[in-house]
Design an enzyme around this catalytic site. Sequence first.
Site, mmCIF file in Angstrom:
data_model
loop_
_atom_site.group_PDB
_atom_site.id
_atom_site.type_symbol
_atom_site.label_atom_id
_atom_site.label_comp_id
_atom_site.label_asym_id
_atom_site.label_seq_id
_atom_site.Cartn_x
_atom_site.Cartn_y
_atom_site.Cartn_z
ATOM 1 N N LEU A 194 39.232 37.277 38.839
ATOM 2 C CA LEU A 194 39.226 37.950 40.129
ATOM 3 C C LEU A 194 38.340 39.193 40.119
ATOM 4 O O LEU A 194 37.712 39.524 41.128
ATOM 5 C CB LEU A 194 40.656 38.337 40.531
ATOM 6 N N ASP A 195 38.290 39.888 38.983
ATOM 7 C CA ASP A 195 37.488 41.103 38.892
ATOM 8 C C ASP A 195 36.010 40.795 39.131
ATOM 9 O O ASP A 195 35.348 41.416 39.972
ATOM 10 C CB ASP A 195 37.691 41.726 37.510
ATOM 11 N N ASP A 196 35.474 39.843 38.385
ATOM 12 C CA ASP A 196 34.069 39.465 38.575
ATOM 13 C C ASP A 196 33.817 38.957 39.981
ATOM 14 O O ASP A 196 32.814 39.310 40.612
ATOM 15 C CB ASP A 196 33.674 38.376 37.563
#
Length: 650
Positions: free
Chosen positions: A385-387
């Site tokens: 989710l971060d990327d």
Amino acid sequence: MGVSASEAAPDPLEAIDAAVSRARDALLAAQRDDGHWVFELEADATIPAEYILLRHYLGEPDDLALEAAIGRYLRRIQGVHGGWSLYHEGGFDVSATVKAYYALKMIGDDTDAPHMARARAEVLKRGGAGAVNVFTRIQLALFGAGSWETVPEVPVELILAPGWFPIRLSRFSYWARTVVVPLLVLCALRPRARNPRCVRVDELFLPGHRPLARALPGKWAWERGFAALDTVLRRGRPLWPRALRRRAIRVCEAWVIERLNGEDGLGAIYPAMANSVMMFDALGYPPDQPHRAIARASVEALLVRRPDGEVYCQPCVSPVWDTALAAHAMLEAGGDVAEAAADRGLAWLAPLQITEVAGDWAEQRPDVAPGGWAFQYRNDHYPDLDDTAVVAMAMDRAAPRSDGDYADAIRRGADWCAGLQSADGGFAAFDADNTHFYLNDIPFADHGALLDPPTADVTARVVSMLAQLGEPADSPRMKAALDWLAKDQLTEGSWWGRWGVNYIYGTWSVLCALNAAGVAPADAIVRRAVRWLIAIQNADGGWGESCDSYALDRKGHVPAPSVASQTAWALLGLMAAGEVDHPAVTRGVSWLQRHQDADGLWGQEHYTGGGFPRVFYLRYHGYPKYFPLWALARYRNLKRGNARRVGFGM
């Protein structure tokens, strides 16, 4: 009488302009021909040491030049305490030291050489090699240099556990899953390393048994319940039906093959990749068999060969993360050259979106359509989710003036992230509701990092993305996430950061999200965070935080010398909170100006990336390259603009 142009006071932002230009040009020079950026990702001594041991486990032909180059690297990073640390200038770590010592002895270092004698003395002082962690115990047992009796029992039959069973692999985090599945086969078969030089480390052991030292506080379940279960499993090992064991091994084998991920490797992380190679070897696959050959090639791709002749092995590579963050920095720097570079980076990222594979995350969220990006070149079963949020925000920011049509990619990425919201309102890196905390009490999980629960930094990143894309703060999912962040704020005003060190990283991330969601700078949640960031600023104007801040007592920020990436995070956080005119921001900007190197970038040996708190840390070589550029460009832009509010999610 008027003042001539030559007598006018110089524009104080001209020096910032010059610094931004130098940093922009240096970052542009580092961009690959196809448009992406990727920088070294360095961990501790364990990964290059394990690479040496892997070669000798397999009995591969000697490469003495390569061994010598890795040996030079390992000797250089030996600590002043005589052993090896988990991060630059960190304390002694017995497991890292045992692995580094073993690798150097395997290479041919004389055990009586001063650096080896010092390391051995320090290991023995701390309980000897019997005091190492689970994964090091397994490594030693594979070489016959340690006993399997010291390794907690995790039966390979675990892969067959039904959905209701409380200990099952789908409840582990992605990284634990990919590391453990091939390891189950190795622990079941207990193969012996070829070890052609017959090297052991008997001299590192002391008499007697050393119990596992856990990374988390002891609990009754650990001390009594799971310990008793481990005893039962150990004694019952000979009684497991052989047909069931063979079936479980076949299921593990098929699981690995399905996720082999080409030359990017199982899980695209070194421990899983190396374990897959050893598993194939233990199952009798010859070196040229395609699955084993490509698994072995994936490991080789992680080597970094430095101009000074040193070589080390990375834990993984970070091209998507580096490219997305560098694109943000270039967009902030602005101008035709920087924006064109960002466009090339985004064009490279676009086809890497994972739209066809429903990865392991789909077990929890089967109705969510794929749409994420991974951290590495390819890792289709494990986007994060971060990327995804960072890529989507960069594409959205570039869209108004870019030739690329990213609308569908942004929508799919946002929908995928939002679909993985956990029941408590927060967001984790790879999975939803990965919160079975009792699993961190099983003996095999002595590192305390078996799970992937929601964290402030990832939750903030998804909130930033959704807000930048226009989602109102009072939508149910946004309200739930903002409530989660409010509850997670610590009393002094900071947030714990999971994937960056530590409270500075978490607080920067959340302040960006609050600003994007429209939380006013005067709101109490923002004011507490601002006061905290200003209070921890170093006397020299920069910011720094030690990896020791992850200590179990959770006392908060542990001061450290100022470094470029943490200074940039603090500045970006303060500016997101509307504090561009605060003297602390001026001092921080001045620190970045003073410490910019002649090449236009910033040096930084300290580790500011999080792998597993208290267990594994990362030095992102790109962090001191794009984050300071981003902070300086934002400062200039806000000072010259008509508004003091940051208009983007990051």
